[in-house]
Motif scaffolding. Sequence first.
Motif, PDB file in Angstrom:
ATOM      1  N   LYS A 122       7.553   5.130   1.360  1.00  8.96           N
ATOM      2  CA  LYS A 122       8.189   6.165   2.181  1.00  8.96           C
ATOM      3  C   LYS A 122       8.997   5.450   3.271  1.00  8.96           C
ATOM      4  CE  LYS A 122       6.119   9.960   0.555  1.00  8.96           C
ATOM      5  NZ  LYS A 122       4.728  10.277   0.854  1.00  8.96           N
ATOM      6  N   ARG A 173      10.464   4.110   6.683  1.00  9.34           N
ATOM      7  CA  ARG A 173       9.908   3.859   8.019  1.00  9.34           C
ATOM      8  C   ARG A 173      11.059   3.718   9.002  1.00  9.34           C
ATOM      9  NH1 ARG A 173       5.620   5.054   5.157  1.00  9.34           N
ATOM     10  NH2 ARG A 173       3.654   4.163   5.844  1.00  9.34           N
ATOM     11  N   ARG A 202      -1.745   9.565  -5.370  1.00 14.05           N
ATOM     12  CA  ARG A 202      -2.210  10.941  -5.626  1.00 14.05           C
ATOM     13  C   ARG A 202      -2.435  11.211  -7.104  1.00 14.05           C
ATOM     14  NH1 ARG A 202       1.602  11.081  -1.342  1.00 14.05           N
ATOM     15  NH2 ARG A 202       0.616  11.742   0.616  1.00 14.05           N
ATOM     16  N   ARG A 214      -6.969  14.810  -4.233  1.00 13.71           N
ATOM     17  CA  ARG A 214      -5.784  14.163  -4.789  1.00 13.71           C
ATOM     18  C   ARG A 214      -6.125  13.427  -6.076  1.00 13.71           C
ATOM     19  NH1 ARG A 214      -1.287  16.645  -3.557  1.00 13.71           N
ATOM     20  NH2 ARG A 214      -0.783  16.665  -1.350  1.00 13.71           N
ATOM     21  N   ARG A 255       0.829  -1.222   0.000  1.00  9.67           N
ATOM     22  CA  ARG A 255       0.000   0.000   0.000  1.00  9.67           C
ATOM     23  C   ARG A 255       0.853   1.256   0.000  1.00  9.67           C
ATOM     24  NH1 ARG A 255      -0.920   4.084   2.562  1.00  9.67           N
ATOM     25  NH2 ARG A 255       0.607   3.385   4.105  1.00  9.67           N
ATOM     26  N   ARG A 256       0.455   2.208  -0.801  1.00 11.02           N
ATOM     27  CA  ARG A 256       1.085   3.538  -0.814  1.00 11.02           C
ATOM     28  C   ARG A 256      -0.032   4.564  -0.889  1.00 11.02           C
ATOM     29  NH1 ARG A 256       4.491   0.431  -0.267  1.00 11.02           N
ATOM     30  NH2 ARG A 256       6.135  -0.264  -1.676  1.00 11.02           N
ATOM     31  N   SER A 257       0.244   5.757  -0.433  1.00  5.25           N
ATOM     32  CA  SER A 257      -0.707   6.841  -0.682  1.00  5.25           C
ATOM     33  C   SER A 257      -0.620   7.201  -2.156  1.00  5.25           C
ATOM     34  CB  SER A 257      -0.360   8.057   0.172  1.00  5.25           C
ATOM     35  OG  SER A 257      -0.672   7.794   1.519  1.00  5.25           O
ATOM     36  N   CYS A 305      -5.793   7.364  -0.681  1.00  5.01           N
ATOM     37  CA  CYS A 305      -4.982   8.320   0.079  1.00  5.01           C
ATOM     38  C   CYS A 305      -5.876   8.885   1.182  1.00  5.01           C
ATOM     39  CB  CYS A 305      -4.482   9.447  -0.824  1.00  5.01           C
ATOM     40  SG  CYS A 305      -3.257  10.498  -0.019  1.00  5.01           S
ATOM     41  N   CYS A 306      -5.394   8.752   2.401  1.00  3.95           N
ATOM     42  CA  CYS A 306      -6.120   9.321   3.532  1.00  3.95           C
ATOM     43  C   CYS A 306      -5.886  10.838   3.501  1.00  3.95           C
ATOM     44  CB  CYS A 306      -5.582   8.719   4.826  1.00  3.95           C
ATOM     45  SG  CYS A 306      -6.367   9.381   6.296  1.00  3.95           S
ATOM     46  N   LEU A 307      -6.950  11.631   3.527  1.00  6.15           N
ATOM     47  CA  LEU A 307      -6.807  13.080   3.394  1.00  6.15           C
ATOM     48  C   LEU A 307      -7.386  13.823   4.593  1.00  6.15           C
ATOM     49  CD1 LEU A 307      -7.937  13.422  -0.345  1.00  6.15           C
ATOM     50  CD2 LEU A 307      -5.590  13.335   0.535  1.00  6.15           C
ATOM     51  N   GLY A 308      -6.485  14.485   5.307  1.00  2.00           N
ATOM     52  CA  GLY A 308      -6.938  15.368   6.382  1.00  2.00           C
ATOM     53  C   GLY A 308      -7.056  16.795   5.860  1.00  2.00           C
ATOM     54  N   GLY A 309      -6.242  17.096   4.850  1.00  2.00           N
ATOM     55  CA  GLY A 309      -6.160  18.463   4.320  1.00  2.00           C
ATOM     56  C   GLY A 309      -7.495  19.101   3.943  1.00  2.00           C
ATOM     57  N   PRO A 310      -8.332  18.423   3.154  1.00  2.00           N
ATOM     58  CA  PRO A 310      -9.566  19.073   2.696  1.00  2.00           C
ATOM     59  C   PRO A 310     -10.605  19.315   3.793  1.00  2.00           C
ATOM     60  CG  PRO A 310      -9.055  17.122   1.365  1.00  2.00           C
ATOM     61  CD  PRO A 310      -8.135  17.108   2.541  1.00  2.00           C
TER      62      PRO A 310
HETATM   63  C1  LIG Z   1      -4.449  11.332   9.230  1.00  3.00           C
HETATM   64  C2  LIG Z   1      -3.783  11.456   7.879  1.00  3.00           C
HETATM   65  C3  LIG Z   1      -3.952  12.615   7.134  1.00  3.00           C
HETATM   66  C4  LIG Z   1      -3.368  12.727   5.877  1.00  3.00           C
HETATM   67  N1  LIG Z   1      -3.616  13.842   5.121  1.00  3.00           N
HETATM   68  C5  LIG Z   1      -3.107  13.921   3.869  1.00  3.00           C
HETATM   69  C6  LIG Z   1      -3.442  15.037   3.021  1.00  3.00           C
HETATM   70  O1  LIG Z   1      -4.196  15.930   3.398  1.00  3.00           O
HETATM   71  N2  LIG Z   1      -2.915  15.084   1.790  1.00  3.00           N
HETATM   72  C7  LIG Z   1      -2.082  14.087   1.319  1.00  3.00           C
HETATM   73  O2  LIG Z   1      -1.651  14.169   0.171  1.00  3.00           O
HETATM   74  N3  LIG Z   1      -1.764  13.014   2.089  1.00  3.00           N
HETATM   75  C8  LIG Z   1      -2.248  12.906   3.344  1.00  3.00           C
HETATM   76  N4  LIG Z   1      -1.964  11.808   4.135  1.00  3.00           N
HETATM   77  C9  LIG Z   1      -1.084  10.729   3.607  1.00  3.00           C
HETATM   78  C10 LIG Z   1       0.310  10.748   4.262  1.00  3.00           C
HETATM   79  O3  LIG Z   1       1.056  11.820   3.740  1.00  3.00           O
HETATM   80  C11 LIG Z   1       1.001   9.398   3.975  1.00  3.00           C
HETATM   81  O4  LIG Z   1       0.267   8.368   4.573  1.00  3.00           O
HETATM   82  C12 LIG Z   1       2.436   9.342   4.500  1.00  3.00           C
HETATM   83  O5  LIG Z   1       3.250  10.270   3.832  1.00  3.00           O
HETATM   84  C13 LIG Z   1       3.068   7.951   4.348  1.00  3.00           C
HETATM   85  O6  LIG Z   1       3.052   7.547   2.982  1.00  3.00           O
HETATM   86  P1  LIG Z   1       2.333   6.201   2.534  1.00  3.00           P
HETATM   87  O7  LIG Z   1       0.885   6.324   2.884  1.00  3.00           O
HETATM   88  O8  LIG Z   1       2.540   6.119   1.033  1.00  3.00           O
HETATM   89  O9  LIG Z   1       2.980   5.068   3.247  1.00  3.00           O
HETATM   90  C14 LIG Z   1      -2.546  11.673   5.378  1.00  3.00           C
HETATM   91  C15 LIG Z   1      -2.385  10.511   6.143  1.00  3.00           C
HETATM   92  C16 LIG Z   1      -3.003  10.388   7.369  1.00  3.00           C
HETATM   93  C17 LIG Z   1      -2.841   9.108   8.146  1.00  3.00           C
END
Ligand SMILES: Cc1cc2nc3c(=O)[nH]c(=O)nc-3n(C[C@H](O)[C@H](O)[C@H](O)COP(=O)(O)O)c2cc1C
Length: 207
Positions: free
Chosen positions: A196, A198, A45, A113, A41-43, A150-155
Amino acid sequence: MKKLFLCGLAFAAVLLCNCAGEIQNAPQSNENQVVKAIMARRSIRKYKDTPVEHEKLETIAKCGINAPSGMNKQPWEIRVVENQELINQVNDVYKKLNAEAVAKDPSFKNMFRNAPNIICVAGEQNSGLDLGLLGENMMLAAQSLGLGTCCLGGPVHFLTNTEEARFFIEKLGFSEGYSLMYILAVGYPDESPDAKPRDEAKVKFIN
Ligand SMILES: Cc1cc2nc3c(=O)[nH]c(=O)nc-3n(C[C@H](O)[C@H](O)[C@H](O)COP(=O)(O)O)c2cc1C
């Protein structure tokens, strides 16, 4: 008679292969499907435009709500947004109010994203731990179905504090006492980023 024997032999071979596979897979974590999904798994975008099939979104949501929660309170509500028009409408508001940032990003498709589908997660107060477990279940389920997330807190801040985006939150219709906590972008990946780093030093075994 010969045919029957050959069939029996083939059946036994299949059975043996399956058993051997199970035995081989059990102790080797790198062969385990759950471990594989976690490690892969990766975030994501960048996504393909293809919307995610409804059945897959259903499975993801179901896996989410099967996460554990303290005293089984299930202090969450989730809204799986399949309505492309709604996503486009709120994205238009975002683009209007963030024109400069959008112009700087040549790969920008939308504020989530660039995902074609989103899952909005709301929780009761102090439900962060439970909501996190729900989210990881959904991300891993999506991963195992060939999807990216991708988990997004930003929006969240934008959506909950922008008058012009109020229609979006209203449309989600969360119950009284529930606030939007994060959004999960979901779709077919159009990139394959490296993992990324760890920090392994965070783990200590106490013997
Ligand atoms: C609570 C939370 C909020 C996050 N918010 C954002 C976000 O707003 N935008 C974004 O691009 N990624 C966001 N991420 C993704 C993280 O940047 C990402 O999980 C982290 O860099 C590790 O990369 P990976 O998920 O590829 O392992 C968020 C992740 C978490 C857990």
